[in-house]
Design a protein around this motif. Structure first.
Motif, mmCIF file in Angstrom:
data_model
loop_
_atom_site.group_PDB
_atom_site.id
_atom_site.type_symbol
_atom_site.label_atom_id
_atom_site.label_comp_id
_atom_site.label_asym_id
_atom_site.label_seq_id
_atom_site.Cartn_x
_atom_site.Cartn_y
_atom_site.Cartn_z
ATOM 1 N N GLY A 141 8.584 4.862 3.238
ATOM 2 C CA GLY A 141 7.986 5.243 1.958
ATOM 3 C C GLY A 141 8.356 4.391 0.768
ATOM 4 O O GLY A 141 8.453 4.910 -0.355
ATOM 5 N N LEU A 142 8.556 3.096 0.945
ATOM 6 C CA LEU A 142 8.813 2.165 -0.172
ATOM 7 C C LEU A 142 10.006 2.618 -1.008
ATOM 8 O O LEU A 142 10.011 2.497 -2.241
ATOM 9 C CB LEU A 142 7.565 2.048 -1.070
ATOM 10 C CG LEU A 142 6.214 1.917 -0.357
ATOM 11 C CD1 LEU A 142 5.086 1.838 -1.387
ATOM 12 C CD2 LEU A 142 6.184 0.713 0.557
ATOM 13 N N LEU A 143 11.039 3.103 -0.340
ATOM 14 C CA LEU A 143 12.142 3.749 -1.053
ATOM 15 C C LEU A 143 13.007 2.751 -1.817
ATOM 16 O O LEU A 143 13.375 2.982 -2.967
ATOM 17 C CB LEU A 143 12.991 4.545 -0.061
ATOM 18 C CG LEU A 143 12.222 5.580 0.770
ATOM 19 C CD1 LEU A 143 13.160 6.288 1.728
ATOM 20 C CD2 LEU A 143 11.508 6.564 -0.134
ATOM 21 N N GLY A 144 13.369 1.633 -1.159
ATOM 22 C CA GLY A 144 14.211 0.659 -1.836
ATOM 23 C C GLY A 144 13.535 0.067 -3.052
ATOM 24 O O GLY A 144 14.154 -0.074 -4.118
ATOM 25 N N TYR B 133 8.053 11.065 -0.616
ATOM 26 C CA TYR B 133 9.099 10.407 0.160
ATOM 27 C C TYR B 133 10.292 10.121 -0.748
ATOM 28 O O TYR B 133 10.133 9.735 -1.912
ATOM 29 C CB TYR B 133 8.586 9.097 0.752
ATOM 30 C CG TYR B 133 7.388 9.263 1.654
ATOM 31 C CD1 TYR B 133 7.551 9.541 3.005
ATOM 32 C CD2 TYR B 133 6.096 9.159 1.155
ATOM 33 C CE1 TYR B 133 6.458 9.704 3.838
ATOM 34 C CE2 TYR B 133 4.990 9.316 1.979
ATOM 35 C CZ TYR B 133 5.178 9.594 3.319
ATOM 36 O OH TYR B 133 4.091 9.756 4.138
ATOM 37 N N ALA B 134 11.469 10.306 -0.201
ATOM 38 C CA ALA B 134 12.694 9.994 -0.935
ATOM 39 C C ALA B 134 13.749 9.562 0.074
ATOM 40 O O ALA B 134 13.601 9.763 1.289
ATOM 41 C CB ALA B 134 13.170 11.197 -1.742
ATOM 42 N N GLY B 135 14.808 8.959 -0.419
ATOM 43 C CA GLY B 135 15.869 8.551 0.482
ATOM 44 C C GLY B 135 16.943 7.751 -0.214
ATOM 45 O O GLY B 135 16.752 7.249 -1.333
ATOM 46 N N ASP C 37 15.476 -1.895 1.142
ATOM 47 C CA ASP C 37 15.769 -0.946 2.207
ATOM 48 C C ASP C 37 14.718 0.160 2.153
ATOM 49 O O ASP C 37 14.160 0.460 1.095
ATOM 50 C CB ASP C 37 17.177 -0.374 1.976
ATOM 51 C CG ASP C 37 17.652 0.517 3.102
ATOM 52 O OD1 ASP C 37 16.981 0.571 4.145
ATOM 53 O OD2 ASP C 37 18.700 1.170 2.929
ATOM 54 N N GLY C 38 14.433 0.757 3.284
ATOM 55 C CA GLY C 38 13.583 1.947 3.307
ATOM 56 C C GLY C 38 12.128 1.707 2.958
ATOM 57 O O GLY C 38 11.461 2.620 2.450
ATOM 58 N N VAL D 46 17.054 -7.571 17.394
ATOM 59 C CA VAL D 46 17.317 -7.329 18.818
ATOM 60 C C VAL D 46 17.182 -5.849 19.175
ATOM 61 O O VAL D 46 17.031 -5.506 20.341
ATOM 62 C CB VAL D 46 18.721 -7.829 19.202
ATOM 63 C CG1 VAL D 46 18.774 -9.346 19.118
ATOM 64 C CG2 VAL D 46 19.788 -7.219 18.293
ATOM 65 N N ARG D 47 17.237 -4.976 18.189
ATOM 66 C CA ARG D 47 17.088 -3.540 18.421
ATOM 67 C C ARG D 47 16.562 -2.911 17.130
ATOM 68 O O ARG D 47 16.667 -3.496 16.054
ATOM 69 C CB ARG D 47 18.416 -2.906 18.828
ATOM 70 C CG ARG D 47 19.505 -3.016 17.780
ATOM 71 C CD ARG D 47 20.814 -2.374 18.237
ATOM 72 N NE ARG D 47 21.279 -2.976 19.481
ATOM 73 C CZ ARG D 47 22.037 -4.085 19.523
ATOM 74 N NH1 ARG D 47 22.407 -4.688 18.391
ATOM 75 N NH2 ARG D 47 22.436 -4.584 20.665
ATOM 76 N N PRO D 48 16.001 -1.713 17.220
ATOM 77 C CA PRO D 48 15.531 -1.048 15.992
ATOM 78 C C PRO D 48 16.667 -0.859 14.993
ATOM 79 O O PRO D 48 17.808 -0.571 15.373
ATOM 80 C CB PRO D 48 15.003 0.296 16.506
ATOM 81 C CG PRO D 48 14.646 0.039 17.938
ATOM 82 C CD PRO D 48 15.669 -0.948 18.435
ATOM 83 N N HIS D 49 16.349 -1.010 13.718
ATOM 84 C CA HIS D 49 17.354 -0.820 12.666
ATOM 85 C C HIS D 49 16.718 -0.094 11.479
ATOM 86 O O HIS D 49 16.571 -0.661 10.389
ATOM 87 C CB HIS D 49 17.974 -2.159 12.226
ATOM 88 C CG HIS D 49 16.999 -3.268 12.037
ATOM 89 N ND1 HIS D 49 16.528 -4.044 13.064
ATOM 90 C CD2 HIS D 49 16.388 -3.746 10.930
ATOM 91 C CE1 HIS D 49 15.692 -4.943 12.621
ATOM 92 N NE2 HIS D 49 15.571 -4.779 11.321
ATOM 93 N N PRO D 50 16.333 1.173 11.688
ATOM 94 C CA PRO D 50 15.726 1.936 10.592
ATOM 95 C C PRO D 50 16.744 2.285 9.521
ATOM 96 O O PRO D 50 17.960 2.167 9.725
ATOM 97 C CB PRO D 50 15.203 3.182 11.298
ATOM 98 C CG PRO D 50 16.083 3.337 12.485
ATOM 99 C CD PRO D 50 16.425 1.954 12.929
ATOM 100 N N ILE D 51 16.252 2.727 8.400
ATOM 101 C CA ILE D 51 17.098 3.090 7.266
ATOM 102 C C ILE D 51 18.141 4.120 7.691
ATOM 103 O O ILE D 51 17.861 5.062 8.419
ATOM 104 C CB ILE D 51 16.233 3.646 6.108
ATOM 105 C CG1 ILE D 51 17.109 4.037 4.904
ATOM 106 C CG2 ILE D 51 15.360 4.792 6.560
ATOM 107 C CD1 ILE D 51 16.314 4.464 3.684
ATOM 108 N N GLY D 52 19.358 3.885 7.251
ATOM 109 C CA GLY D 52 20.438 4.826 7.512
ATOM 110 C C GLY D 52 21.129 4.685 8.843
ATOM 111 O O GLY D 52 22.092 5.405 9.113
ATOM 112 N N SER D 53 20.683 3.771 9.694
ATOM 113 C CA SER D 53 21.279 3.641 11.025
ATOM 114 C C SER D 53 22.455 2.668 10.995
ATOM 115 O O SER D 53 22.581 1.826 10.097
ATOM 116 C CB SER D 53 20.230 3.146 12.025
ATOM 117 O OG SER D 53 19.797 1.842 11.699
ATOM 118 N N GLU D 54 23.299 2.762 12.010
ATOM 119 C CA GLU D 54 24.415 1.837 12.138
ATOM 120 C C GLU D 54 23.908 0.430 12.413
ATOM 121 O O GLU D 54 24.483 -0.563 11.926
ATOM 122 C CB GLU D 54 25.332 2.306 13.274
ATOM 123 C CG GLU D 54 26.505 1.374 13.566
ATOM 124 C CD GLU D 54 27.442 1.210 12.388
ATOM 125 O OE1 GLU D 54 28.151 0.180 12.337
ATOM 126 O OE2 GLU D 54 27.466 2.102 11.508
#
Length: 757
Positions: free
Chosen positions: A173-176, A100-102, A168-169, A56-64
């Motif tokens: 950059g294929l972090l997860g 990329y890292a995260g 995730d992620g 229903v809304r954007p949900h990028p890595i690290g967001s609430e």
């Protein structure tokens, strides 16, 4: 012209149109099953009911918003009977000089099997891009897996374990996936087969576009088990040459065998606010989910001890019939083609029905040049008028333009061959074209065997039609024998023109692909087209008028509108060293929305002090400097041993800053990069600056260790990036209209500072 020839010409036209239509419709996804479908079957409608909870809304890595998505997925998997846990990890992934890292949070759910054997793993990612809600990318993968598990639980427990990995992620950059592989180095010993689900659009057939090496066994099982297989070793051969990656790319480097699925049509919705539940095709979800369920059941009850066999050639035939055979056939088939042609040439020579000159085989390359030249010349002209207005994707306007261009290429081709045939004879022209086609079929079998079927089977049936056509006494008779070539050629070549356009977009590459396919179609089945286009000048005139209609229609539809908005970019950049800020845009020119920030005449050119050192061309205009926090950098240690300098930094950012950016000059002798004690392989080859990204920076900050050659001073930019443009009481701006949309990487705030260590 005899009345019988006219009737035959009309019948052949109708037949070819029907064959082409059948070939295209055979690639369309199946109808979606509703909520009343049997419980042990996959229902796209049931699956898509999950989307209301997270797409229903954007949900990028690290967001609430992403944390809420994670909670829903954990709760749903637990309700389905899984043992679920969330693994926090640091993922690192390098693409050339960009690293990329995260901090990622992977969801891992396990469903034990009866025999507790090597597991089947189902994979999708649950983060979206900041610009869109991710209903297709990768909500379609998530819901396909959830509905698959629900249907599996309605039947007997499989013998093998089933593992679900929601990474995730993936987007930044294929972090997860990178972190998961690093945390589980023994993955290949526990997992027998991986099925990864992706999307690069919101509709179209769900294709198996990538597989692991030694795929012979996997492809045979795919053909045996799935109700709607759609796959091509050609697509995989091309995909390996492209810089694209998914989570599966990381997993298979760890030795795991598997299959990667995605649908790619309606690309204009990809990574945008239009990636919504309403835009996602239930038919595409149905095909992806039904195939996933069938493979999960199938692999769930196989030993999975020997999952690798030599690679094979595979492709669809007449819809969802998947043909596959060993690679050695791609080397043997050209010999059979040459044998057919030699036999036909000898027989024709005895009957004095053929006379090839040494220069006549050049007709094939002339045909290729004329077809491609006609399309590209017209395309270059079209771009002068509507180039900047063209939207991305397979929109109605772009489809219309592409159809017109292909039709123009067809006109150019039949004009050339028609003129050559009137001077040199039909059999001579056809034989010369087939001779070169056979040589190209041999070369592709040697150089790119996965793509060999594309040329080899049309060339084979072309040789058969030439041989059988020697008994024909008239062009009508040769056309009837030519059906032996044109029908399989249409079934193989015609369905590929549109997917190449969708994958490559409307540009020189997609027109090149269309040129090759159209040239080969005309070359192997020219006797049929020679007969049905007569008189060829009139046919060309009619086709040209139809092409003009397509092109004019496409040009009229090219302007941005709500159904296919134009993407633009805008970033607020603050240089804390100078205390100045700028609006920056990576677009070619200002539009209705960016003009209010940049003005009508923005400065054009590189501005590295406001792009963290990047020398990329951009548009800039002064912006009001705001009081925004820069990253906090602490030098923890700095030492040099044996000519290698090791610099250890600790970097923290403000809570609203989701991304950390470190940019270093290209001439820096960088040996290794380590984020939180995790390092990717660094490829020093190249002339581009070093760019390091860290996503979802935790509150405590991150550790960065750099190993450098030499003792020189290291200059770098360190920046924090937060989503959204800053709000100021002194400046109010009008939101975008529906015909414009934020491009990827737009609408963010960058706060940078220059450092020397």
């Amino acid at each position: 012209m005899p009345f019988s020839d006219r009737v035959l010409r009309v019948l052949l036209w109708i037949g070819l149109v029907l064959v082409a239509t059948l070939a295209f419709l055979g690639t369309r996804p199946p109808a979606a099953l509703g909520p009343d479908a049997p419980g042990d079957q996959f229902s796209a409608v049931r699956a898509m009911s999950h989307l209301q909870h997270f797409a229903v809304r954007p949900h990028p890595i690290g967001s609430e918003a992403q944390r809420r998505v994670r909670d829903y997925l954990v709760k749903t998997l637990t309700a389905l009977g899984a043992a679920v846990h969330v693994e926090k990890t640091t993922g690192v992934h390098a693409r050339g000089r960009t690293i990329y890292a995260g901090t990622a949070h992977n969801i891992v759910a396990t469903f034990p099997g009866r025999a507790n054997r090597r597991a089947v793993m189902l994979v999708a990612h649950y983060d979206s891009v900041p610009e869109g809600p991710g209903a297709a990318d990768d909500g379609a993968g998530l819901i396909s897996i959830l509905e698959t598990i629900r249907a599996l639980r309605m039947g007997p427990v499989p013998r093998n374990d089933l593992i679900v990995l929601f990474t995730d992620g993936e987007e930044p950059g294929l972090l997860g996936a990178s972190g998961f592989v690093a945390d589980h180095p023994d993955l290949a010993s526990h997992v027998g087969v991986v099925l990864n689900l992706e999307a690069r659009g919101s509709s179209g057939p769900a294709m198996m576009f990538e597989t692991s090496d030694q795929n012979g066994w996997l492809i045979s099982e795919l053909a045996r088990a799935t109700p709607y297989p759609m796959a091509s070793s050609l697509m995989y051969s091309v995909y390996k040459l492209l810089p694209n990656d998914t989570d599966f790319s990381v997993l298979k480097t760890n030795g795991v065998a598997g299959l990667n699925f995605a649908f790619i049509e309606s690309f204009q919705d990809y990574h945008s606010r239009r990636d919504t539940r309403e835009r996602l095709s239930p038919r595409s979800v149905q095909q992806m989910g039904a195939n996933t369920l069938a493979l999960a059941r199938h692999f769930g009850n196989l030993p999975l001890t020997q999952v690798k066999k030599p690679d094979c050639v595979y492709f669809n035939w007449l819809g969802f019939r998947l043909v596959h055979y060993p690679m050695w056939v791609a080397l043997a088939l050209p010999l059979l083609i040459f044998g057919l042609l030699v036999f036909a040439f000898v027989l024709a020579h005895r009957r004095r029905a053929l006379s090839l000159s040494p220069t006549l085989p050049g007709a094939f390359f002339l045909l290729l040049l004329v077809v491609g030249g006609g399309m590209n010349l017209l395309w270059s002209t079209i771009k002068l008028f509507v180039g900047r207005s063209l939207p991305i994707g397979d929109t109605a306007g772009n489809i219309s333009l592409f159809a017109g261009l292909v039709l123009v290429g067809f006109c150019c081709g039949i004009s050339l061959l028609g003129a050559m045939t009137s001077r040199l004879g039909l059999r001579n022209v056809h034989a010369a074209l087939l001779l070169v086609a056979a040589v190209l079929a041999l070369l592709i079998g040697l150089l790119l065997p996965g793509a060999s079927y594309l040329l080899q089977w049309p060339a084979f049936f072309g040789g058969v039609s030439l041989l059988l056509g020697l008994r024909a006494k008239s062009p009508a008779g040769m056309a009837l024998w030519g059906l032996v070539a044109v029908v399989p050629a249409l079934l193989l070549l015609f369905p590929l023109i549109y997917p190449f356009f969708v994958v490559l977009q409307l540009n020189l590459l997609s027109l090149l692909a269309a040129t090759i396919l159209l040239t080969f179609l005309l070359a192997v089945s020219w006797p049929v087209f020679d007969f049905i286009i007569r008189p060829w000048r009139r046919t060309c005139a009619i086709a040209a008028l139809i092409a003009l209609g397509f092109i004019l229609g496409g040009a009229l539809l090219a302007h941005p509108r709500a159904s296919h908005p134009r993407r633009d970019s805008l970033v607020y950049s603050l240089n804390t060293d100078r205390g100045k800020a700028k609006w920056i845009s990576y677009d070619d020119a200002v539009d209705q929305w960016t003009r209010q920030f940049l003005g009508s005449s923005p400065r054009r050119g590189p501005d590295p002090e406001f792009t963290a050192g990047s020398d990329r061309n951009l548009l800039t205009a002064d912006a009001p400097p705001l009081s925004l926090p820069a990253p906090t950098v602490t030098r923890e240690s700095d030492s040099t041993n044996d000519g290698i300098r090791t610099l250890h930094l600790h970097i923290a950012v403000a809570p609203q800053n989701r991304t950390l950016l470190v940019s270093m000059p290209a001439e820096l002798d960088l040996r290794t990069v380590t984020w939180n004690r995790r390092s990717p392989l660094v490829n020093a080859v190249g002339k581009h600056p070093w760019t390091l990204h860290y996503e979802a920076v935790p509150p405590e900050g991150v550790d960065l260790e750099l190993r450098l050659g030499g003792k020189s001073v290291m200059n770098c930019w360190i920046a924090a990036v937060s989503p959204g443009l800053p709000r100021s009481e002194d400046h109010t701006f009008v939101p975008r209209r529906d015909n414009f949309i934020a491009g990827q990487g737009s609408d963010c705030t960058l706060v940078a500072r220059h450092y020397s260590f």
